[in-house]
Design a protein around this motif. Sequence first.
Motif, PDB file in Angstrom:
ATOM      1  N   TRP A  21       0.818  -1.209   0.000  1.00  0.00           N
ATOM      2  CA  TRP A  21       0.000   0.000   0.000  1.00  0.00           C
ATOM      3  C   TRP A  21       0.852   1.258   0.000  1.00  0.00           C
ATOM      4  N   ARG A  72      -2.711  18.308  -3.032  1.00  0.00           N
ATOM      5  CA  ARG A  72      -3.292  16.989  -2.749  1.00  0.00           C
ATOM      6  C   ARG A  72      -2.222  15.898  -2.837  1.00  0.00           C
ATOM      7  N   PHE A 106      -1.039  13.255   0.141  1.00  0.00           N
ATOM      8  CA  PHE A 106      -0.990  11.798  -0.044  1.00  0.00           C
ATOM      9  C   PHE A 106       0.434  11.273   0.148  1.00  0.00           C
ATOM     10  N   ILE A 130       1.359  11.103   3.821  1.00  0.00           N
ATOM     11  CA  ILE A 130       0.789   9.931   4.505  1.00  0.00           C
ATOM     12  C   ILE A 130       1.636   8.693   4.206  1.00  0.00           C
ATOM     13  N   GLY A 153      -5.268   8.744  -3.362  1.00  0.00           N
ATOM     14  CA  GLY A 153      -6.115   8.941  -2.192  1.00  0.00           C
ATOM     15  C   GLY A 153      -6.626   7.628  -1.616  1.00  0.00           C
ATOM     16  N   GLY A 154      -6.969   6.678  -2.493  1.00  0.00           N
ATOM     17  CA  GLY A 154      -7.425   5.378  -2.016  1.00  0.00           C
ATOM     18  C   GLY A 154      -6.333   4.638  -1.258  1.00  0.00           C
ATOM     19  N   ALA A 200      -3.772   6.064   0.250  1.00  0.00           N
ATOM     20  CA  ALA A 200      -3.539   6.796   1.497  1.00  0.00           C
ATOM     21  C   ALA A 200      -4.585   6.429   2.548  1.00  0.00           C
ATOM     22  N   LEU A 201      -5.829   6.277   2.109  1.00  0.00           N
ATOM     23  CA  LEU A 201      -6.889   5.872   3.042  1.00  0.00           C
ATOM     24  C   LEU A 201      -6.617   4.471   3.592  1.00  0.00           C
ATOM     25  N   LEU A 202      -6.146   3.572   2.745  1.00  0.00           N
ATOM     26  CA  LEU A 202      -5.817   2.225   3.209  1.00  0.00           C
ATOM     27  C   LEU A 202      -4.680   2.255   4.232  1.00  0.00           C
ATOM     28  N   CYS A 203      -3.703   3.137   4.033  1.00  0.00           N
ATOM     29  CA  CYS A 203      -2.613   3.257   5.010  1.00  0.00           C
ATOM     30  C   CYS A 203      -3.142   3.688   6.374  1.00  0.00           C
ATOM     31  N   ILE A 204      -4.135   4.564   6.371  1.00  0.00           N
ATOM     32  CA  ILE A 204      -4.719   5.011   7.637  1.00  0.00           C
ATOM     33  C   ILE A 204      -5.570   3.911   8.263  1.00  0.00           C
ATOM     34  N   LEU A 205      -6.456   3.310   7.468  1.00  0.00           N
ATOM     35  CA  LEU A 205      -7.330   2.271   7.994  1.00  0.00           C
ATOM     36  C   LEU A 205      -6.535   1.035   8.413  1.00  0.00           C
TER      37      LEU A 205
END
Length: 666
Positions: free
Chosen positions: A342, A375, A379, A382, A471-472, A474-479
């Motif tokens: 990721w 943006r 990303f 993150i 962005g997707g 980056a969201l996976l890295c957070i979740l």
Amino acid sequence: MYLQGAALGALVVAAALAAGLRGTVLAIVYPVAAVAAVVMGVVDLGVLLQGGQLAARLPIGLPTIGGFHLRLDPLSAFFGVVINGGVLAASLYGMGLDRAKDLTPRVEPLFPLFAAAMNLVLLADDAYAFLLSWELMSLASWALVVARHTSVENRRAGHLYLVMAAIGTTALIFAFGGLAGPAGGYAFDTIRAHAPAPMVAVLVLTAALIGCGSKGGLVPLHAWLPLAHPAAPSHVSALMSGVMTKVAIYGFVRITFDLLGPAAWWWALPPIVLGAITAVLGLLYAVFDRDLKRVLAYSTVENVGLIFVALGLALAFRANNQNAAAAVAMAAALLHVLNHSWFKSLLFLGAGAVLHATGRRDLDGLGGLIHRMPRTAVFFLIGALAISALPPLNGFVSEWLLFQSVLAAPAMPQITLNFASPAIGAMLALAAALAAACFVRVYGIAFLGRPRSAEAAHAHEVSLPQQIAMGGLALLCILGGLFGSVIVLGLAPVLTTLVGSGLPNAGTGPTPFSLIAFDAARSIYDAPIIALFVAIASLTTLVVVHRLSERRTRRGPAWDCGFPDPSAATQYTASSFAQPLRRVYGAVAFSARETVVMPPPGDTRPARFSVTLVDFVWTTLYVMPGRAVLRLSERLNALQFLSIRRYLVLMFAALVILLSIATVMT
């Protein structure tokens, strides 16, 4: 399995159509690849969570093993989730590329073929299918590396990659030959039923380490990776670095933990030692390099080293029947495989966005991009925080599990492993610190400060599909960081298959999101609570600072040490940022030397500063043997110009030697 076959067929058809078409119609490749990745990923996830398996056999391949065997079990399903997630992100990114600027007709036909080959490696259930798919994956990725063949650098990278791929495949042929034995049982079920003799098993392990380590980037077999990964188009670089290296990890796990039979404890020493050296050296390479994509490629070398350390520990724990500790080490390896796919894919896509917007990869030609690509900057930040293993992002979870398994290593009965575990822990801690320094340097030089070139000053944000892909991820890295315990629970079928146990107390923490390595008293990590604490502390600090400071906002020139100079060259450079680390570690690892040429007073010539680094691995293992082969070939070249009489003499001498050998042997 039918859905998997249909998706793979769609990828092959898309590759075939793209090979015969030109123009904007080639854009259909990426939507088809994205849909196929979603379909295969859903099937993989279902098999992983249910702990079952799917099997099929095609009437092709070696007649002695009854065809082309395919099987999807929890291990291959997990790696399928990893691969198809990367393919989906790269496909979304590819939809937003500028066709006139970023792509060539050589890329689109090979992209779906590359994705299909990686999936086929995971599905292969016999040696022939595995090696055929492996070679298809290597050739497709090699062709993508040299897609822009007009570049001398790309051709050199492709040549080295092809040589290393041939060495790796040759080693795997020997590995499967040893597993098959004299009877030639190349089906994996047949191999599992007949464990090889101890000496043969050692040779198989060595060959697997060479074959899979060369593809993954294990030192000293990593030489091709920092050249080939940056040479490929950026979305292909994300696949090669974030995904293809995981296929190599899968090959090593499949051979070592599934096909090779019961392990001896000392089998763990080579992957542990080589992995630790790889982790530290990979980051030292990355800290000293100034090419953005090459820095990311070297960072992949480091993360592959971490995974091999975890796999080696799992192997040692399993050999000592310490199944709980083996499960923690294996969970660390598999979770880092997922997490690295990721954040490394995210960082390579971010580097591609920077390259697209500026046309530059050198860090010293960037700067100030946070204002022109906000943006992408968020990303990339993150991804940089995740790869630096900072909580509460996903990189911390897997490295925390890895350190927990290192702390458990002294409980093993072997003195060698007890002695090595503190040193391995220290090397991993050094690698973690170097990773943070490396990406502070990368982000600070590339995105902060003032633009160091006209291209950076006129950079622009990338297209919406590319932003969605980044962005997707980056969201996976957070979740993945917040809900790492949930992911570990999903790995239970794989852990049980490989090491005979899941995490001992998974799912028994004080909150549903608590991750427990061994027991809650000494090893617990609760990411949401830590994230909440970080948020509260940050907001409190922000409020206090604003309350105590003046309300009025003032603007002034940046402090310039008392020498006002509008030139951006007065900023820190990538080289100056790395200078302290270069002086501490570079002198030992690379014989780093700094040369300063300072003209005398009154001389108007500019001063010059240069740094010299020596890559001993490259020089010793690649340059020197290459020169020896070249000298030998030049000497043997004289054999082309002999007379017929001398050729007859040589043939007669060869016949006499062969007859003498035959006589001695009989």
